[in-house]
Every structure is written in structure tokens, then in C-alpha cells.
Design a protein around this motif. Structure first.
Motif, PDB file in Angstrom:
ATOM      1  N   ALA A   6       0.124  13.702 -16.987  1.00 35.13           N
ATOM      2  CA  ALA A   6       0.069  15.112 -16.588  1.00 35.13           C
ATOM      3  C   ALA A   6      -1.312  15.711 -16.838  1.00 35.13           C
ATOM      4  CB  ALA A   6       1.142  15.897 -17.330  1.00 35.13           C
ATOM      5  N   GLU A   7      -1.989  15.233 -17.907  1.00 34.00           N
ATOM      6  CA  GLU A   7      -3.329  15.760 -18.216  1.00 34.00           C
ATOM      7  C   GLU A   7      -4.293  15.536 -17.067  1.00 34.00           C
ATOM      8  OE1 GLU A   7      -4.761  13.866 -21.793  1.00 34.00           O
ATOM      9  OE2 GLU A   7      -3.187  14.911 -22.936  1.00 34.00           O
ATOM     10  N   VAL A   8      -4.206  14.340 -16.445  1.00 33.08           N
ATOM     11  CA  VAL A   8      -5.193  14.021 -15.397  1.00 33.08           C
ATOM     12  C   VAL A   8      -4.636  14.171 -13.981  1.00 33.08           C
ATOM     13  CG1 VAL A   8      -6.763  12.563 -16.709  1.00 33.08           C
ATOM     14  CG2 VAL A   8      -4.650  11.588 -15.797  1.00 33.08           C
ATOM     15  N   ALA A   9      -3.329  14.100 -13.826  1.00 27.45           N
ATOM     16  CA  ALA A   9      -2.755  14.188 -12.473  1.00 27.45           C
ATOM     17  C   ALA A   9      -1.451  14.987 -12.534  1.00 27.45           C
ATOM     18  CB  ALA A   9      -2.478  12.783 -11.933  1.00 27.45           C
ATOM     19  N   ILE A  36      -3.507   6.618 -10.075  1.00 36.58           N
ATOM     20  CA  ILE A  36      -3.932   7.830  -9.364  1.00 36.58           C
ATOM     21  C   ILE A  36      -4.615   7.435  -8.047  1.00 36.58           C
ATOM     22  CG2 ILE A  36      -5.471   9.837  -9.452  1.00 36.58           C
ATOM     23  CD1 ILE A  36      -4.912   9.935 -12.475  1.00 36.58           C
ATOM     24  N   GLN A  37      -5.541   6.478  -8.149  1.00 41.17           N
ATOM     25  CA  GLN A  37      -6.284   6.052  -6.961  1.00 41.17           C
ATOM     26  C   GLN A  37      -5.357   5.571  -5.842  1.00 41.17           C
ATOM     27  OE1 GLN A  37      -8.946   2.847  -7.886  1.00 41.17           O
ATOM     28  NE2 GLN A  37      -9.627   2.602  -5.748  1.00 41.17           N
ATOM     29  N   HIS A  38      -4.296   4.860  -6.218  1.00 39.60           N
ATOM     30  CA  HIS A  38      -3.430   4.270  -5.191  1.00 39.60           C
ATOM     31  C   HIS A  38      -2.100   5.002  -5.056  1.00 39.60           C
ATOM     32  CE1 HIS A  38      -6.186   0.940  -4.590  1.00 39.60           C
ATOM     33  NE2 HIS A  38      -6.305   0.895  -5.890  1.00 39.60           N
ATOM     34  N   SER A  42       0.849  -1.187   0.000  1.00 37.73           N
ATOM     35  CA  SER A  42       0.000   0.000   0.000  1.00 37.73           C
ATOM     36  C   SER A  42       0.886   1.239   0.000  1.00 37.73           C
ATOM     37  CB  SER A  42      -0.870  -0.028   1.264  1.00 37.73           C
ATOM     38  OG  SER A  42      -1.283   1.272   1.573  1.00 37.73           O
ATOM     39  N   ASN A  43       0.704   2.083  -1.005  1.00 38.50           N
ATOM     40  CA  ASN A  43       1.537   3.289  -1.069  1.00 38.50           C
ATOM     41  C   ASN A  43       1.104   4.330  -0.048  1.00 38.50           C
ATOM     42  OD1 ASN A  43       2.736   1.899  -3.151  1.00 38.50           O
ATOM     43  ND2 ASN A  43       3.036   3.718  -4.391  1.00 38.50           N
TER      44      ASN A  43
END
Ligand code: LLP
Length: 415
Positions: free
Chosen positions: A123-126, A105-107, A81-82
Motif C-alpha cells: 500500500a505504501e508504494v502502490a 507493480i511493473q507487471h 502477461s497480465n
């Protein structure tokens, strides 16, 4: 000689049938120990991605590399788990699909980018996501051309020419750059691995950006035959540590050193077990036919890889040929309807032989050093179910994957 006790292997096959994979936990722990000098040991799980093996790794403090959404899910199932430790899982690839972007992204999983298109997509989404840059240093080396991941023929990594632009994009987007990663190939040798660490110093200088870590990638070789030596891990660490120190003095602060082995941690710790079903002679070869095929262990057919094979005499009173008289050298082949289904072949597909101790129908054959890229490269070709996996730990044999059933195979087609 196999690392396993032959009696244990016989018991395992009596309980779980053949073909079957078996792993020795103590050998895996021993291999981990050899690399403890590195700040982070990151297991390239593609070598052996069973969640129980991943759990063992996690319990030993080993981090994990994932190269697909499936490998990320496996890491999560194994308890990585990050949010507990941001270093736990890294995703490495040359492209990223939509499903995987959502997962990383979620984790909160750092992405080791191998292309500028990946960078744009993330980069577009996060825009503040953490990334590594996987650099292709312009050369590579592996046990086969198919496992060489550097140089102009490789699809992997960011080329040296694209590195300045990649760094500029990372800065422009405001992404968080963790470090620089390099993996020149699988099954390399100390000479080429040491060229990689020299190259890393130049690459960090060329990148001209601050980083917190460097990764050696994997590629650490293991002995498959008695002619091959074990890797001198002290020298391997020393060479990389020297490179790290040079980078630290260039950047003016400390830098973490990661190593990312797959084969080294599990290769010598696993074996494939199969039963002899047929002995057959031609003018050229004495064939021993067994119930495992290249759908189980692909490496000999794919690369001409050598796995030392040993016969364990199990039940000798089967019907059929008792043995092939006076033969010493055998070609070992599987049940698949394909003539390349031979475990004793060279890289060009020419059939070769191994010396076996009088194998008989009903005996077991042990394929040694098959813990890496064995079960994880298996397929369902010829509608053959995946074989079970068994982990021996502290004298106990534990089933860690059931044998797949034909029902499992056809279930997806019930539409
Ligand atoms: N890191 C990256 C980015 C990789 O692509 C690989 C392997 C590794 C680490 C781990 O490499 P290792 O330490 O296991 O050499 N199927 C082939 C091996 C292909 C390896 C692909 N990438 C075989 O059976 O020999």
C-alpha cells in the motif's frame, strides 16, 4: 506400471544420459481436462517450474501462481502477461521483498497477501494495487506435517482473528480486493478439502466485504501407489461449486471459482531416470546404488515419500555383480556422501524396500510420479549438476533443460 514406453526411456538416456527427468505432455493435458469446470485453473508452478511446462500450461488456458521473483520471471519468459489478461499471474507469499514489489507493480501482478506487513508494504508504494487475502482457516492437512499449511503451527496466511483488521486496512488504503484464497496443505484428501470449502463460506461472511472471486488453493492428491485412488474431481468441484453458490447468494452477484493445483497437474506425468552402478548387500539390506541422489529427488529423504521404482533392463553385460542372488526386495540409494541418501525410507528415516525385477549394473531405474516437486526441488549438493529435463509430446522427445555443467557451477565463484 510406468506411463512411459521403456524403449523410449532407454533411447532418452542413451541420448541425454542419466540422471534425467522425463515428462509426458498428454498426461498433463489429461489432468487439466479433469478440472475444466472451474472458472480458472491456476498452476502452482513450484511443483514444476520449467518454462516449457509453463508454456504448455499457458497454451491450455491455465493461469499461473508465482511465489518468488524468480517464478514471476519464469512466467513472463513463458509468455504470461497480465496486460493481455489481468488474471494471468498471481503472486502468493507471506512476505514481499523490495525486488518483488517492483516486479509486481511493473507487471501489474495481483498479490495474494499472507500477512499484514505485506499489505502495508504494498500500500505504501502502490495504494490501488489488486490483492487477494490468503486466509488460514484454523486447520490444515497435508501428506506430511511439513506440507500442512493451516492451523496454529503454520506460518502461512492471515488468521481468522486478523481477518477483520486486514479487511479494514485494505479498505482504508483503497486497495482493490479481488478475492479470498485458502490453501490448507499439499497432498490432502477429499474429506479435508471439503472441510475447506465449508470454511470458506463462513470466512466470506466473517470478512463482510465484497469480493469477485474465491480460490480453493491446491492440495489435490494424486495416487502414488496402486492402493491409492484417483481424486473424484466431479465431487471436488461440486462441493466447491455449492460453496460458491452460497457465497453468491450472500453477496448478491456472481463469484469466480479458482483452483490452484501443482501436484495434480504434473505429478503423475513425470519420472526420474537413473542408472544402476552398484549392487551391495549388508546383513539387513540389498542395496541398489544409482547415479541419482536426494539432490535430484528430495521427496523420499524429506518426507519419506513413496515413488514406485521399476527396473528397465538396458545393458546386462556390465562388469561387476550380475545380480544379488534370489533377492526380491531392494533398498535403493544414491551416490551422495550422506547415509540418508536413500529413496526407500519411511518418514522417520527407517530404510524400507521395494520389489524390483532383478536389477543389474547398467540397468535403468524409473522413479514414477516424480513430475511434481521433483526437478523443482533439486539442488547442487555434493557439487552435482542439475539433471536435464525431457518432454515427450506427440511422440517427440524434446530436451527442455540441458544438463548443468560443473563449469556452470563454479562460474559464479570466479570472482
Ligand atoms: N497453493 C499454495 C499457496 C501452495 O503453497 C501450494 C503448495 C500449492 C498451491 C500447490 O499445492 P499442491 O496442489 O501441489 O499440493 N514439496 C512438497 C509440497 C509442498 C507444497 C507447497 N505449497 C512435496 O513434495 O510434496
Amino acid at each position: 506400471m510406468t506411463i512411459f514406453n521403456p524403449n523410449t526411456l532407454v533411447e532418452i538416456t542413451q541420448q541425454f544420459g542419466t540422471p534425467a527427468w522425463v515428462y509426458d505432455a498428454a498426461t498433463i493435458r489429461q489432468q487439466i481436462k479433469q478440472l475444466r469446470d472451474f472458472d480458472v485453473i491456476r498452476f502452482a508452478q513450484k511443483a514444476c517450474s520449467n518454462t516449457h511446462i509453463l508454456r504448455l500450461m499457458r497454451e491450455e488456458g491455465v493461469m499461473v501462481d508465482a511465489v518468488s521473483a524468480g517464478e514471476i520471471e519464469r512466467s513472463l519468459v513463458a509468455g504470461y502477461s497480465n496486460s493481455d489478461n489481468p488474471e494471468s499471474i498471481v503472486f502468493t507469499a507471506d512476505l514481499i521483498d523490495r525486488e518483488t514489489i517492483e516486479l509486481v507493480i511493473q507487471h501489474d501482478i495481483p498479490v495474494n497477501i499472507g500477512s499484514m506487513d505485506m499489505l502495508h508494504r504494498i500500500a505504501e508504494v502502490a495504494p490501488h494495487h489488486s490483492v487477494w487475502i490468503r486466509v488460514n482457516p484454523g486447520f490444515g492437512h497435508g501428506h506430511s506435517e511439513k506440507t500442512n499449511t493451516g492451523g496454529p503451527n503454520s506460518k502461512h496466511g492471515i488468521s481468522l482473528e486478523d481477518l477483520p483488521q486486514t479487511v479494514a486496512l485494505i479498505q482504508q488504503y483503497g486497495l482493490d480486493l479481488i478475492g479470498i484464497h485458502m490453501h490448507i496443505g499439499s497432498g490432502s484428501d477429499l474429506e479435508h478439502l471439503s472441510q475447506a470449502c465449508q470454511a470458506m463460506v463462513g470466512i466470506v461472511k466473517l470478512a463482510n466485504v465484497d469480493i469477485r472471486a474465491i480460490s480453493t488453493g491446491g492440495g489435490l492428491p494424486i495416487p502414488y501407489s496402486s492402493h491409492e485412488d484417483k481424486l473424484d474431481t466431479m465431487t471436488f468441484f461440486r462441493l466447491w461449486n455449492d460453496a460458491r453458490k452460497e457465497i453468491e447468494s450472500h453477496l448478491g452477484h456472481s463469484v469466480k471459482l479458482e483452483v490452484e493445483p501443482g501436484r495434480y497437474l504434473v505429478g503423475n506425468a513425470g519420472a526420474l531416470l537413473a542408472e544402476v552402478h552398484c549392487l551391495k548387500s549388508t546383513a539387513e539390506h540389498n542395496f541398489v546404488l544409482i547415479d541419482a541422489g536426494f539432490n535430484d529427488l528430495l521427496r523420499p529423504s524429506m518426507y519419506g515419500s513413496y515413488h514406485k521404482i521399476e527396473a528397465v533392463h538396458q545393458y546386462s553385460n556390465q562388469q561387476g555383480l550380475e545380480s544379488i542372488s534370489n533377492a526380491l526386495e531392494y533398498a535403493v540409494a544414491g551416490p551422495l556422501c550422506e547415509s540418508g541418501d536413500v529413496f526407500t525410507q519411511d518418514a522417520s528415516g527407517v530404510i524400507c524396500h521395494q520389489i524390483l525385477d532383478n536389477p543389474k549394473v547398467g540397468d535403468l531405474l524409473v522413479f514414477n510420479d516424480a513430475g511434481a516437486y521433483g526437478a523443482s526441488m533439486s539442488s547442487n549438493y555434493n557439487s552435482r549438476p542439475l539433471a536435464p529435463e525431457i518432454l515427450i509430446d506427440d511422440g517427440q522427445c524434446r530436451l527442455i533443460r540441458k544438463r548443468q555443467s560443473i563449469n556452470d557451477l563454479v562460474a559464479l565463484e570466479m570472482v
